[in-house]
Design an enzyme around this catalytic site. Structure first.
Site, PDB file in Angstrom:
ATOM      1  N   HIS A   1       0.830  -1.208   0.000  1.00 10.52           N
ATOM      2  CA  HIS A   1       0.000   0.000   0.000  1.00 10.52           C
ATOM      3  C   HIS A   1       0.865   1.258   0.000  1.00 10.52           C
ATOM      4  CE1 HIS A   1      -3.707   2.282   0.921  1.00 10.52           C
ATOM      5  NE2 HIS A   1      -2.874   3.081   1.565  1.00 10.52           N
ATOM      6  N   GLU A   2       1.801   1.330   0.928  1.00 10.64           N
ATOM      7  CA  GLU A   2       2.618   2.540   1.042  1.00 10.64           C
ATOM      8  C   GLU A   2       3.581   2.684  -0.135  1.00 10.64           C
ATOM      9  OE1 GLU A   2       1.740   4.682   3.060  1.00 10.64           O
ATOM     10  OE2 GLU A   2       0.452   3.437   4.314  1.00 10.64           O
TER      11      GLU A   2
ATOM     12  N   HIS B   1       1.870   4.574  -2.895  1.00  9.46           N
ATOM     13  CA  HIS B   1       1.963   6.032  -2.704  1.00  9.46           C
ATOM     14  C   HIS B   1       3.364   6.538  -3.041  1.00  9.46           C
ATOM     15  CE1 HIS B   1      -1.973   6.328  -0.968  1.00  9.46           C
ATOM     16  NE2 HIS B   1      -1.683   5.651   0.126  1.00  9.46           N
TER      17      HIS B   1
END
Length: 462
Positions: free
Chosen positions: A18-19, A22
């Protein structure tokens, strides 16, 4: 230990992916990333890549993560670096950075489902067990031992049914969406074939639980009604049963499969054909017609009644029913990728629908699960093999991706909501409203977490 390890691996993989979504898009958009953190609190380990401005951190609390970018709203930014700050980027770049995290989780799910499809998985063949009496399957004319070849929702084209799990997934979708399902059957031992319609729209289902499948009437795949290992001194041994005996009839009831046989034993009460003046301590035996080495035989079997909680159930002290017939479900490179993409899409839609039903009160909040339930299922799936664990990981990854796209201010979806307002009005959300919305979002999220944790504790204690 396995539960703890699999839980930590699950959180680690999902958070990193997820990170990283980003982070990777932020770097691609020319934004300076100051910190990439997995976990919160005191750093356990930090490092930097050569000639890179980003500090990578592993925190002591592995329940989340964040990517900290250069941003004038958080700290003063040197004029020479203003073009590298997040807030100075055009709207499309900021949207891309925010949406990249949830999209990364969804892409991970596609990959995991695809890997399982490519490697192949042993699943029960789509041969139906005897239906629950009075259920949709029973009313549709199913009797057990039918092989399901194809299925289609009303208005859709027929598609092949590769396994019983494939069929179960379609039943779940149809029941929750309120769509009727047509099944195309192959020849069964009784010689019947053709199509049946399961009117799933009449169920009004809001939850995919065991009770739902009892209403549908399809609880599991067909298994041979055979007696397996017998315990010494058990009612089965005392009755003369042997391993390998095939049960054909109990009383006047024809036994079609192992599921029906287990139910016939479990629901035995000992009252059948007993004279009114006979002692309650004695039980009228069941008349079993079996096939042993190809020869018919009749035995009297008296199951033992046992108390399980508030219910009284019967046991014979033997393994009942053979394993189901399995088939290897494997896809080619493109077919497997497409099937993984379709499954991710279908699970995402189903997750959104369930969340929507919980919001409007059509589904119970008991469907919310927290870290304790996730840890429990992580351990159970890992103990069943890497394929089961990958499927579990894919499901959680979809849930995380969809959850983060919800329009709650503290989530990625909340930021997308701000950007939608900016795109429509030409100006950003004011600091006053931003603070109010953030507080509201935190309150809602804490409420959801509290309910999920309560559900976890209730499930574990129950």
């Amino acid at each position: 230990m396995l539960t703890l390890i699999s839980f930590v691996v699950t959180l680690g993989v999902l958070i990193v992916v997820h990170e990283y979504g980003h982070y990777r898009v932020a770097v691609a958009c020319g934004i300076k990333v100051l910190k990439f953190s997995i976990g919160f609190g005191k750093p356990l380990y930090t490092w930097r890549l050569k000639n890179k401005p980003t500090e990578f951190v592993i925190g002591v609390l592995p329940l989340g993560g964040y990517v900290k970018m250069l941003d004038e709203r958080e700290a003063p930014v040197d004029a020479a670096e203003r073009h590298l700050s997040f807030n100075a980027q055009p709207l499309k770049s900021r949207v891309a950075v925010v949406v990249a995290g949830p999209v990364a989780n969804l892409l991970l799910a596609v990959l995991l489902y695809s890997v399982v499809n490519w490697s192949g998985m042993q699943e029960p063949r789509a041969i139906l067990a005897s239906p629950v009496a009075g259920s949709l399957a029973d009313k549709a004319g199913l009797r057990g031992q039918e092989t399901v070849l194809q299925a289609a929702f009303e208005g859709d084209e027929l598609q092949s049914v590769r396994s019983f799990e494939d069929l179960r997934w379609r039943l779940t979708q149809g029941a929750l969406d309120g769509r009727d399902l047509t099944l195309v059957l192959g020849d069964d031992p009784s010689g019947s074939a053709g199509q049946v319609l399961l009117e799933l729209s009449k169920l009004g289902a809001t939850e995919a639980d065991a009770q739902l499948f009892r209403k549908i009437g399809i609880l599991g795949p067909w298994t041979k009604p055979v007696i397996g290992e017998i315990l010494a001194g058990s009612p089965a041994e005392k009755s003369g049963l042997r391993a390998g005996d095939v049960v054909q009839r109990i009383g006047e009831t024809v036994i079609v499969d192992g599921q029906q046989l287990r139910q016939a034993i479990r629901t035995y009460t000992g009252d059948s054909a007993r004279p009114s003046n006979e002692s309650r301590a004695s039980h009228a035996p069941q008349r079993w017609q079996i096939l042993r080495d190809g020869q018919p035989l009749v035995l009297s079997v008296s199951p033992e009644l046992k108390q399980e909680g508030e219910a009284t159930v019967a046991r014979i002290g033997a393994y009942v029913g053979a394993p189901p017939e399995f088939v290897t479900v494997r896809y080619g490179p493109l077919d497997g990728l497409w099937a993984g993409t379709v499954r991710t899409w279908e699970v995402s839609l189903l997750t959104l629908k369930m969340m929507g039903k919980m919001v409007i009160g059509e589904a119970s909040l008991k469907n919310l699960s927290g870290p304790l339930t996730i840890a429990d299922y992580a351990g159970k799936s890992a103990s069943m093999g890497w394929t089961s664990y990958l499927l579990f990981l894919a499901l959680i990854s979809v849930s995380l991706g969809v959850l983060n796209l919800l329009p709650l201010p503290v989530l990625d979806g909340g930021h997308l909501m701000y950007y939608l307002w900016e795109a429509i009005t030409g100006r950003g959300v004011s600091d006053v409203w931003m603070e109010r919305l953030q507080r509201g979002g935190i309150a809602i999220l804490l409420g959801m977490m509290s309910i999920a944790l309560f559900n976890d504790v209730t499930r574990l204690l129950g």
